[in-house]
Structure formats: C-alpha cells, structure tokens
Design a protein around this motif. Structure first.
Motif, PDB file in Angstrom:
ATOM      1  N   HIS A  64      -0.563  59.109  -9.329  1.00 55.07           N
ATOM      2  CA  HIS A  64      -1.292  59.587  -8.147  1.00 55.07           C
ATOM      3  C   HIS A  64      -0.610  59.047  -6.897  1.00 55.07           C
ATOM      4  O   HIS A  64       0.364  58.302  -6.998  1.00 55.07           O
ATOM      5  CB  HIS A  64      -2.796  59.284  -8.215  1.00 55.07           C
ATOM      6  CG  HIS A  64      -3.197  57.844  -8.158  1.00 55.07           C
ATOM      7  ND1 HIS A  64      -3.416  57.082  -9.286  1.00 55.07           N
ATOM      8  CD2 HIS A  64      -3.453  57.016  -7.114  1.00 55.07           C
ATOM      9  CE1 HIS A  64      -3.786  55.855  -8.929  1.00 55.07           C
ATOM     10  NE2 HIS A  64      -3.808  55.779  -7.619  1.00 55.07           N
TER      11      HIS A  64
ATOM     12  N   HIS B 254      -1.520  57.125  -4.184  1.00 53.57           N
ATOM     13  CA  HIS B 254      -1.703  55.847  -3.492  1.00 53.57           C
ATOM     14  C   HIS B 254      -0.359  55.116  -3.432  1.00 53.57           C
ATOM     15  O   HIS B 254       0.511  55.325  -4.293  1.00 53.57           O
ATOM     16  CB  HIS B 254      -2.745  54.987  -4.226  1.00 53.57           C
ATOM     17  CG  HIS B 254      -4.173  55.365  -3.907  1.00 53.57           C
ATOM     18  ND1 HIS B 254      -5.211  55.150  -4.781  1.00 53.57           N
ATOM     19  CD2 HIS B 254      -4.725  55.940  -2.795  1.00 53.57           C
ATOM     20  CE1 HIS B 254      -6.352  55.566  -4.223  1.00 53.57           C
ATOM     21  NE2 HIS B 254      -6.075  56.057  -3.029  1.00 53.57           N
TER      22      HIS B 254
ATOM     23  N   ASP C 166       0.734  52.229  -4.170  1.00 57.10           N
ATOM     24  CA  ASP C 166       1.199  51.384  -5.271  1.00 57.10           C
ATOM     25  C   ASP C 166       1.682  52.200  -6.474  1.00 57.10           C
ATOM     26  O   ASP C 166       2.006  51.630  -7.520  1.00 57.10           O
ATOM     27  CB  ASP C 166       0.102  50.388  -5.694  1.00 57.10           C
ATOM     28  CG  ASP C 166      -1.222  51.062  -6.007  1.00 57.10           C
ATOM     29  OD1 ASP C 166      -1.638  51.951  -5.245  1.00 57.10           O
ATOM     30  OD2 ASP C 166      -1.851  50.697  -7.018  1.00 57.10           O
ATOM     31  N   HIS C 167       1.722  53.513  -6.315  1.00 58.45           N
ATOM     32  CA  HIS C 167       2.278  54.381  -7.350  1.00 58.45           C
ATOM     33  C   HIS C 167       3.411  55.237  -6.790  1.00 58.45           C
ATOM     34  O   HIS C 167       4.472  55.316  -7.362  1.00 58.45           O
ATOM     35  CB  HIS C 167       1.170  55.275  -7.935  1.00 58.45           C
ATOM     36  CG  HIS C 167       0.058  54.468  -8.507  1.00 58.45           C
ATOM     37  ND1 HIS C 167       0.126  53.920  -9.767  1.00 58.45           N
ATOM     38  CD2 HIS C 167      -1.108  54.041  -7.965  1.00 58.45           C
ATOM     39  CE1 HIS C 167      -0.976  53.213  -9.985  1.00 58.45           C
ATOM     40  NE2 HIS C 167      -1.734  53.261  -8.905  1.00 58.45           N
TER      41      HIS C 167
ATOM     42  N   HIS D  98     -10.009  58.818 -10.437  1.00 55.10           N
ATOM     43  CA  HIS D  98      -9.530  57.493 -10.031  1.00 55.10           C
ATOM     44  C   HIS D  98     -10.579  56.446 -10.354  1.00 55.10           C
ATOM     45  O   HIS D  98     -11.766  56.761 -10.476  1.00 55.10           O
ATOM     46  CB  HIS D  98      -9.242  57.513  -8.527  1.00 55.10           C
ATOM     47  CG  HIS D  98      -8.449  56.352  -8.042  1.00 55.10           C
ATOM     48  ND1 HIS D  98      -9.032  55.148  -7.705  1.00 55.10           N
ATOM     49  CD2 HIS D  98      -7.114  56.196  -7.865  1.00 55.10           C
ATOM     50  CE1 HIS D  98      -8.081  54.312  -7.330  1.00 55.10           C
ATOM     51  NE2 HIS D  98      -6.904  54.917  -7.409  1.00 55.10           N
TER      52      HIS D  98
HETATM   53 ZN   LIG Z   1      -4.971  54.286  -6.736  1.00 52.51          ZN
END
Ligand SMILES: [Zn+2]
Length: 339
Positions: free
Chosen positions: A115, A117, A119-120, A178
């Motif tokens: 996804h 965000h 941190d991905h 999520h």
């Molecule tokens: Zn996330």
C-alpha cells in the motif's frame, strides 16, 4: 518572594524533566527481549530450488527461486521520529543504494508495493530506477512513482484479484483492509478522508501525504509452495475465502494496541481461514534509525503512541496456545531463509 523563586525553580525542573523524557522517548528504542526466541528454527540453508525469503525490515522482502527475484515494498529510508511526526520526509537515496547493493541482486523482476503509506511505497520508485525493475502497485503508488520521475514504462498498476506471472511465481493482489489504529487521532490522520494520492507526489512532504491507496494481501503461488503476505494487520471479511496456504508472512505492526477481540479476529481471518500452520512475523520494527544499523524495535514514543510491540507479541503467544500446531518465527535480517 522566596516562595515564588522556589516555585519557579520547581516548574523549571519539571519542564526540563518532561523535555528530557520526551527526548529520550524519541531517541531510544524498545527491545523485543524474550521474543528473540522466535528467530530459532528458521531454515538458513535453502537449496537453489527452494523459495528463499530475505527480510530487510517492515514488509520489505526479497523473494526468489532459482530464476526469478521479486521485492516487496523496497523501503530502506529511516527517519528521526521527530521528522515523521512533525517534519517532512523524502527517500534517502544513498541509504537505498547501499541497501540494494547489499542485497546483491543479479536481476530484479518486479517490485510489488502492498500500500502507499511511506513505510511501504516511498522508496520503491528509486529501487526501480536503480535496478530497472518494474514497480507494481495501486494508482496511488503509481503517483508516487510519477512524482519521483520514474519512467512511465516502469509504472504498473495492478488490479484486485488479477494474477500476475513472474517466472514460476503467480502473484495475486487481493484488496484487504489496513490495520485500524486504536488511537482515534492517528486513525483519522492515517486512514481518514479520501485515502488516495491523485496527482504525482513530489517529496519532501509530510509523512501523512503518503495516503494509503488501498491495502493489499499478496497471494504467492509457486510449484515449490504457496504463501500469503499480509503486511498490514487488518482483514476484509470473505476476501480470502477459498484460499489455502501453509505459510503466512504476517504483519503485526500496531496489533498490540488493539483489543483482544480485534487481535483474535485477525488471527482467525489470516491463520485459521487459510489453514496456515506457520507464520513469520514482520512489520514489528522501527522506521527510525538507519538501515545500515541492525534491525531494532520501534522508537519508544511511537511504540507508546501507536505500536505496543510487546503486547502484539503477547497476543501472538496467546494465539499459539490456542493453536498448538502453529509454528511462529521472526525472520533474520538480510539472510536468505527457506520459506
Ligand atoms: Zn500503512
């Protein structure tokens, strides 16, 4: 007068103590303590034909067989907690290059982003530039690629339940949900409103500008075995109906901050429903610090605010008691292990 001076001094001491505590909580990390035991029992001697998994951190994994290599997310930047909370962030190009070099990949066939965000998804376009691999994700992830000037022919938008073939790997993205943040303020910030990136996203930007864009489970099917990757600790009822896998790579980020009911439903949906007997826990580690340092637990402040790492591991331990045949492991960082 004297009393006023003493009172003033007292207030100063209290204010300094709070500031010191805040500074400490932003700059020190929780330890995973006794749960290091879950590193034991992973197979670190894969044969060339085995499916190999290399865990880097969060849900960045390198998955390969003898001829095909896939990376998930490709997130290598790490930030001071302060910048994630209050500042602006952007991909750390030198650290990304360092990490990609360290992985020593001959040829990367695909980068698959769970996804959007930060941190991905944030580093995936830079990894694509460095390796020449195509980047697959949601429309929001595509806009992160465009903002980073990744050539359009390397930007691929995947579709819910449309399998993609990479060598012998068949990978199906399945729209899930999520993780639901227990803290109402974070829930609103990270998941509220329209969670789409609708125009090219050009960093540096606030971490919150990396909107979620749809959270996916990935089903990996391969002649040597099938497995599921669930990065975010959420589920969508019915989305995994009819799927059976022995192994699940399971995100536990934030899970400890949720209710026992939420935790148990997560395990039912992600372990029982697919009849898994072996889980690898991911997404328990820090986004702060440096990728060049060994993996560590979250920054104390963030763990208190949203992570609850230890409580998450305790929930997994309770799940194991109810499922005596369930094997649980942590993945060693950087080392290839047999799935
Ligand atoms: Zn996330």
């Amino acid at each position: 007068m004297k009393l006023l001076k003493i009172l003033g001094l007292l207030i100063l001491v209290i204010a300094l103590s709070i500031a010191a505590l805040f500074y400490y909580s932003l700059n020190s990390h929780v330890s995973i303590g006794e749960y290091e035991k879950w590193y034991e029992g992973v197979n670190k001697n894969p044969t060339p034909t085995d499916i190999k998994i290399q865990f880097v951190g969060v849900s960045t994994l390198v998955i390969s067989d003898d001829s095909t290599t896939i990376m998930t997310d490709g997130f290598f930047s790490r930030f001071p907690a302060w910048d994630m909370l209050f500042g602006e962030i952007e991909p750390q190009k030198e650290d990304i290059k360092w990490a990609v070099d360290k992985l020593n990949i001959d040829q990367l066939d695909a980068i698959l982003v769970v996804h959007s965000h930060f941190d991905h998804a944030m580093d995936a376009p830079e990894v694509a530039k460095l390796t020449g691999a195509p980047m697959y994700g949601s429309e929001s992830t595509a806009n992160i690629g465009r903002g980073w000037k990744l050539p359009e022919n390397q930007i691929k938008v995947f579709q819910d339940r449309q399998p993609m073939q990479f060598g012998k790997f068949k990978v199906t993205p399945i729209l899930s949900n999520h993780f639901v943040f227990a803290n109402a303020a974070i829930k609103e910030q990270a998941l509220g409103g329209k969670q789409e990136i609708t125009a090219p996203l050009i960093p540096p930007v606030s971490a919150l500008e990396y909107k979620m864009g749809g959270a996916y489970s990935f089903l990996f099917e391969h002649p040597s075995g099938s497995f599921l990757l669930q990065s975010s600790a959420g589920w969508k009822e019915g989305s995994l109906d009819g799927i059976q896998v022995d192994k699940v790579i399971l995100g536990v980020g934030g899970l400890g901050s949720q209710t026992p009911d939420y935790q148990e439903t997560y395990f039912k949906e992600l372990i029982d429903k697919v009849q898994a007997n072996h889980i690898y826990l991911i997404h328990w580690d820090a986004f702060a610090g440096s990728i060049r340092q060994p993996i560590q637990g979250p920054v104390r402040f963030l763990d208190w605010y949203a992570g609850a790492t230890e409580e998450g591991f305790q929930a997994v331990e309770r799940a194991m008691k109810e499922r005596p045949n369930l094997k649980v492991n942590l993945l060693p960082q950087w080392e290839p292990v047999k799935l």
